[in-house]
Motif scaffolding. Structure first.
Motif, PDB file in Angstrom:
ATOM      1  N   THR A   1      45.998  41.862  57.495  1.00  0.00           N
ATOM      2  CA  THR A   1      47.185  42.672  57.771  1.00  0.00           C
ATOM      3  C   THR A   1      47.387  43.732  56.688  1.00  0.00           C
ATOM      4  O   THR A   1      47.605  44.913  56.991  1.00  0.00           O
ATOM      5  CB  THR A   1      48.433  41.768  57.819  1.00  0.00           C
ATOM      6  OG1 THR A   1      48.138  40.652  58.636  1.00  0.00           O
ATOM      7  CG2 THR A   1      49.627  42.511  58.340  1.00  0.00           C
ATOM      8  N   LEU A   2      47.266  43.298  55.449  1.00  0.00           N
ATOM      9  CA  LEU A   2      47.425  44.244  54.342  1.00  0.00           C
ATOM     10  C   LEU A   2      46.401  45.369  54.443  1.00  0.00           C
ATOM     11  O   LEU A   2      46.735  46.547  54.327  1.00  0.00           O
ATOM     12  CB  LEU A   2      47.264  43.514  53.002  1.00  0.00           C
ATOM     13  CG  LEU A   2      48.492  42.736  52.526  1.00  0.00           C
ATOM     14  CD1 LEU A   2      48.177  41.984  51.251  1.00  0.00           C
ATOM     15  CD2 LEU A   2      49.667  43.694  52.298  1.00  0.00           C
ATOM     16  N   GLY A   3      45.154  44.985  54.689  1.00  0.00           N
ATOM     17  CA  GLY A   3      44.081  45.983  54.791  1.00  0.00           C
ATOM     18  C   GLY A   3      44.347  46.967  55.906  1.00  0.00           C
ATOM     19  O   GLY A   3      44.269  48.182  55.716  1.00  0.00           O
ATOM     20  N   VAL A   4      44.700  46.444  57.074  1.00  0.00           N
ATOM     21  CA  VAL A   4      44.910  47.314  58.233  1.00  0.00           C
ATOM     22  C   VAL A   4      46.055  48.294  57.968  1.00  0.00           C
ATOM     23  O   VAL A   4      45.916  49.504  58.170  1.00  0.00           O
ATOM     24  CB  VAL A   4      45.213  46.466  59.494  1.00  0.00           C
ATOM     25  CG1 VAL A   4      45.753  47.354  60.612  1.00  0.00           C
ATOM     26  CG2 VAL A   4      43.971  45.737  59.955  1.00  0.00           C
ATOM     27  N   THR A   5      47.164  47.782  57.450  1.00  0.00           N
ATOM     28  CA  THR A   5      48.303  48.683  57.215  1.00  0.00           C
ATOM     29  C   THR A   5      47.938  49.752  56.184  1.00  0.00           C
ATOM     30  O   THR A   5      48.260  50.926  56.366  1.00  0.00           O
ATOM     31  CB  THR A   5      49.532  47.900  56.717  1.00  0.00           C
ATOM     32  OG1 THR A   5      49.123  47.048  55.650  1.00  0.00           O
ATOM     33  CG2 THR A   5      50.133  47.063  57.821  1.00  0.00           C
ATOM     34  N   LEU A   6      47.220  49.341  55.135  1.00  0.00           N
ATOM     35  CA  LEU A   6      46.860  50.304  54.093  1.00  0.00           C
ATOM     36  C   LEU A   6      45.951  51.393  54.644  1.00  0.00           C
ATOM     37  O   LEU A   6      46.185  52.593  54.431  1.00  0.00           O
ATOM     38  CB  LEU A   6      46.178  49.568  52.931  1.00  0.00           C
ATOM     39  CG  LEU A   6      45.826  50.440  51.720  1.00  0.00           C
ATOM     40  CD1 LEU A   6      47.106  51.007  51.108  1.00  0.00           C
ATOM     41  CD2 LEU A   6      45.047  49.652  50.673  1.00  0.00           C
ATOM     42  N   VAL A   7      44.921  50.979  55.383  1.00  0.00           N
ATOM     43  CA  VAL A   7      43.962  51.956  55.914  1.00  0.00           C
ATOM     44  C   VAL A   7      44.668  52.914  56.872  1.00  0.00           C
ATOM     45  O   VAL A   7      44.524  54.138  56.775  1.00  0.00           O
ATOM     46  CB  VAL A   7      42.785  51.234  56.612  1.00  0.00           C
ATOM     47  CG1 VAL A   7      41.943  52.224  57.405  1.00  0.00           C
ATOM     48  CG2 VAL A   7      41.920  50.522  55.588  1.00  0.00           C
ATOM     49  N   VAL A   8      45.485  52.362  57.776  1.00  0.00           N
ATOM     50  CA  VAL A   8      46.169  53.227  58.739  1.00  0.00           C
ATOM     51  C   VAL A   8      47.125  54.179  58.011  1.00  0.00           C
ATOM     52  O   VAL A   8      47.182  55.377  58.295  1.00  0.00           O
ATOM     53  CB  VAL A   8      46.942  52.383  59.777  1.00  0.00           C
ATOM     54  CG1 VAL A   8      47.776  53.281  60.685  1.00  0.00           C
ATOM     55  CG2 VAL A   8      45.982  51.547  60.591  1.00  0.00           C
ATOM     56  N   PHE A   9      47.818  53.635  57.019  1.00  0.00           N
ATOM     57  CA  PHE A   9      48.753  54.447  56.242  1.00  0.00           C
ATOM     58  C   PHE A   9      48.026  55.628  55.586  1.00  0.00           C
ATOM     59  O   PHE A   9      48.453  56.783  55.689  1.00  0.00           O
ATOM     60  CB  PHE A   9      49.407  53.557  55.179  1.00  0.00           C
ATOM     61  CG  PHE A   9      50.418  54.250  54.335  1.00  0.00           C
ATOM     62  CD1 PHE A   9      51.691  54.502  54.836  1.00  0.00           C
ATOM     63  CD2 PHE A   9      50.113  54.673  53.049  1.00  0.00           C
ATOM     64  CE1 PHE A   9      52.626  55.151  54.056  1.00  0.00           C
ATOM     65  CE2 PHE A   9      51.049  55.321  52.271  1.00  0.00           C
ATOM     66  CZ  PHE A   9      52.316  55.563  52.774  1.00  0.00           C
ATOM     67  N   LEU A  10      46.901  55.333  54.954  1.00  0.00           N
ATOM     68  CA  LEU A  10      46.163  56.389  54.250  1.00  0.00           C
ATOM     69  C   LEU A  10      45.601  57.421  55.233  1.00  0.00           C
ATOM     70  O   LEU A  10      45.675  58.624  54.984  1.00  0.00           O
ATOM     71  CB  LEU A  10      45.039  55.782  53.408  1.00  0.00           C
ATOM     72  CG  LEU A  10      45.522  54.987  52.184  1.00  0.00           C
ATOM     73  CD1 LEU A  10      44.354  54.367  51.438  1.00  0.00           C
ATOM     74  CD2 LEU A  10      46.337  55.885  51.238  1.00  0.00           C
ATOM     75  N   ILE A  11      45.071  56.937  56.342  1.00  0.00           N
ATOM     76  CA  ILE A  11      44.503  57.882  57.327  1.00  0.00           C
ATOM     77  C   ILE A  11      45.594  58.810  57.847  1.00  0.00           C
ATOM     78  O   ILE A  11      45.401  60.019  57.965  1.00  0.00           O
ATOM     79  CB  ILE A  11      43.829  57.108  58.491  1.00  0.00           C
ATOM     80  CG1 ILE A  11      42.542  56.446  57.996  1.00  0.00           C
ATOM     81  CG2 ILE A  11      43.497  58.053  59.642  1.00  0.00           C
ATOM     82  CD1 ILE A  11      41.852  55.580  59.013  1.00  0.00           C
TER      83      ILE A  11
END
Lengths: 306, 337
Positions: A16-26
């Motif tokens: 969950t942390l990874g997904v939110t971070l990646v989407v946030f950055l993109i």
């Protein structure tokens, strides 16, 4: 088994942390300011600046992200930048549609794929086999958006059998579900065929024949159960591309599901909606993978020893 | 005691068709099996003994294999003429088979009890519960401790020896007239081999079946078989009772096989071997197939194939040395020298 499930559930946190971070950055990287898009063309600089301030877009990225995670932990997925609706409500309104679509697609994938694969494997290199495998090759090769348009043209525009778009009745489900399930069915058919052909040459199939068992029992009980093990893996992987596929298919058939919601939100830079949508989709993916792994263990008990 | 023929094989020919040509894996094999008798089929790898056994149940992989000629009479019914449905009723019921590889011959995803019970349900029409109980009884009969527990387990939870016992239990579940055991002990430890052979022999006495025991192990054959058929290059080259075969082997190949057995009580520097190699099944010589390796071979042997001659009742050999022509041929050679 319980330990295995607990372990896998614990993995949801880093995912969950990874997904939110990646989407946030993109979302930060892609050009276009949500405030400008939201304010509309010709809005004054002040309006845009004010809007940006109100939305918290002026804060440093790290702060924006930690705020988001903090809220998420409290069950708050934020509000849509566009209409200020809670993201959670937007998602719950559309998720059932996507789940329904995905369910029928995967049903088509499994049923069509298995039946075609078994028929092909029973009489390899026959007319039936060659024909089915050519269709399967087409199924894998055709991109779903194109297949969707072709099906729409044939069954809706020319034959008038099925509605063009929308999501009101059972008839509406057929074309999108077939479009989305076709590619997977083709892959499952090919996998089932090759897996079955390998299994029917095993010694234990000869044993089954030597026992005088009926043909269909040998195929369904002795061969298929062993052949299914790699097929389950493929079906599991297929779920992933299925969720991606809903984005395209929902757009083609104007189905108001989660996929289309995410596409629209990306277009308007509605970051909370995109993040919420992708988060839910990835959680679904994680749970489906877990389910597939459990199934895999049930079918292949030897794995449970480790 | 009046002998009753259970199985009679006449001139069986099983060929394999491939891009390399036609492989004559089984080429004119004949033998008979009496009730309660144990027939050993021996020969080295590739001589066609396994294909002979698979042919008896029409289990030869097809394509590329095909039974092109012959008769397999089980209680006077020709198996080769049966419909698929009739054949199915014989398989596992009248004729059962134990395979060489206990590791791979059991289905890995089904419990061993179910694998035994399903053929009982099928052939004897027992209910699910009764068939399961009979399967447990069979597992007990082959000497596996805690049969109730073992029946529920999958093959991977059992040792090699136990799996082979399960195979035996499965093969005998419907008390067949004929049991074909295709190298049932080859993949097992020597101590387990002895146990498995004991179990098969005990069950034979209890159930009164006939056995075809296929092996390359002459030691095992000497121990359990009533009579022996020696195969070489797809043919039976000698047939006789176990005693007569070991005491007075007629065919040079049989003699070679017996000579090459290691002898425990003799001081041997080197094991005796048969020189040369088995001819390719794609390209058998026109004469005797053993001629190239035979120390006694003459022109006659290389030119013409010998018939399977009956020397005395129950004693047959495929060798020119025992024919009328041989006397003439050797005389001719002596005269020309």
């Amino acid at each position: 088994m319980t330990l295995f499930i607990l372990k896998r559930l614990a993995q949801i946190i880093p995912v969950t942390l990874g997904v939110t971070l990646v989407v946030f950055l993109i979302m930060q990287m892609i050009p276009g300011d949500p405030a400008i898009i939201l304010a509309g063309e010709g809005a004054s600089q002040e309006t845009v600046a004010e809007l940006r301030e109100n939305l918290g877009l002026n804060k440093p990225l790290a702060v924006q992200y930690t705020d988001y995670i903090k809220n998420l932990l409290q069950g708050d997925m934020g509000h849509s930048l566009k209409n200020n609706q809670p993201v959670f409500e937007e998602i719950t309104a559309r998720l059932p549609i996507t789940i329904e679509l995905a369910f029928y697609s995967i049903l088509i994938t499994i049923v069509l794929g298995l039946v075609a694969g078994i028929i092909s494997a029973i009489r390899p290199y026959s007319f039936m086999d060659v024909g089915l495998m050519i269709v399967a090759l087409l199924g894998i090769s055709l991109p779903s958006f194109w297949l969707g348009i072709l099906l729409m043209y044939l069954f809706s525009v020319q034959l008038h059998w099925l509605p063009v778009a929308g999501w009101d009745s059972a008839k509406h489900i057929i074309l999108p579900a077939v479009t989305l399930g076709a590619g997977g069915a083709a892959i499952v058919a090919r996998m089932t065929r090759s897996s079955m052909l390998e299994v029917v040459n095993q010694d234990y199939i000869r044993t089954a024949k030597a026992k005088g068992l009926k043909g269909y029992i040998i195929i369904l009980k002795h061969a298929l159960r062993n052949a299914l093990i790699p097929v389950i893996t493929v079906v599991g992987l297929q779920f992933g591309s299925l969720l991606g596929g809903t984005v395209l298919v929902e757009s083609v058939f104007a189905v108001n599901g989660l996929g289309r919601m995410i596409v629209d939100a990306i277009r308007t830079r509605d970051i909370p909606i995109v993040q919420g949508g992708v988060l839910v989709a990835s959680l679904i993916f994680v749970f489906i993978n877990l389910f597939v792994d459990i199934l895999y263990r049930i079918f292949n008990k030897r794995m449970d020893l480790n | 005691m009046k002998q009753e023929t259970v199985l009679e094989v006449k001139n069986l020919q099983t060929y394999f068709y491939s891009s390399e040509g036609v492989a004559k894996a089984v080429d004119g094999v004949s033998f008979t099996l009496q009730k309660g008798e144990t027939l050993g089929i021996v020969g080295e790898s590739g001589c066609g003994k396994s294909m002979t056994s698979l042919s008896l149940l029409r289990l030869v992989p097809s394509p590329p294999g095909k039974i092109i000629n012959g008769e397999i009479l089980l209680n006077n019914t020709d198996i080769l003429k049966l419909s698929d449905e009739e054949l199915r009723k014989i398989r596992g019921n009248k004729i059962s088979m134990i395979f060489q590889e206990p590791m791979t011959s059991l289905n890995p995803v089904l419990s061993v009890g179910e694998q035994i019970a399903e053929s009982i349900r099928l052939h004897q029409g027992l209910s699910r519960k009764d068939a399961w109980e009979k399967a447990v009884d069979m597992i007990r009969l082959v000497g596996i401790p805690a049969p109730e527990k073992r029946a529920k387990q999958e093959p991977y939870q059992l040792s090699g020896g136990m799996r082979q016992r399960i195979m035996i239990a499965m093969a005998l579940a419907c008390t067949p007239d004929v049991l074909i055991a295709d190298e049932p002990t080859t993949a097992l430890d020597v101590t387990i081999q002895a146990q498995i052979i004991d179990i098969i022999q005990n069950l034979q006495k209890q159930l009164g079946m006939s056995i075809i025991f296929i092996t390359h192990d002459l030691g095992v054959v000497a121990e359990i078989c009533d009579k022996i058929a020696v195969m070489y290059a797809g043919q039976v080259v000698e047939e006789g009772t176990t005693d007569s075969l070991f005491e007075k082997p007629l065919h040079p190949y049989t003699n070679g096989l017996i000579q090459s057995l290691p002898k425990l009580y003799e001081d041997q520097e080197e094991l005796s071997t048969i020189h040369g190699t088995v001819p390719s099944p794609y390209n058998y010589p026109i004469g005797c197939r053993y001629a190239e390796r035979c120390p006694f071979a003459t022109e006659l042997c290389r030119k013409k194939q010998p018939e399977l001659l009956t020397i005395e009742p129950g004693k047959k050999v495929r060798c020119w040395m025992y024919s009328k022509e041989w006397q003439g041929a050797t005389l001719m050679e002596e005269m020309t020298v």
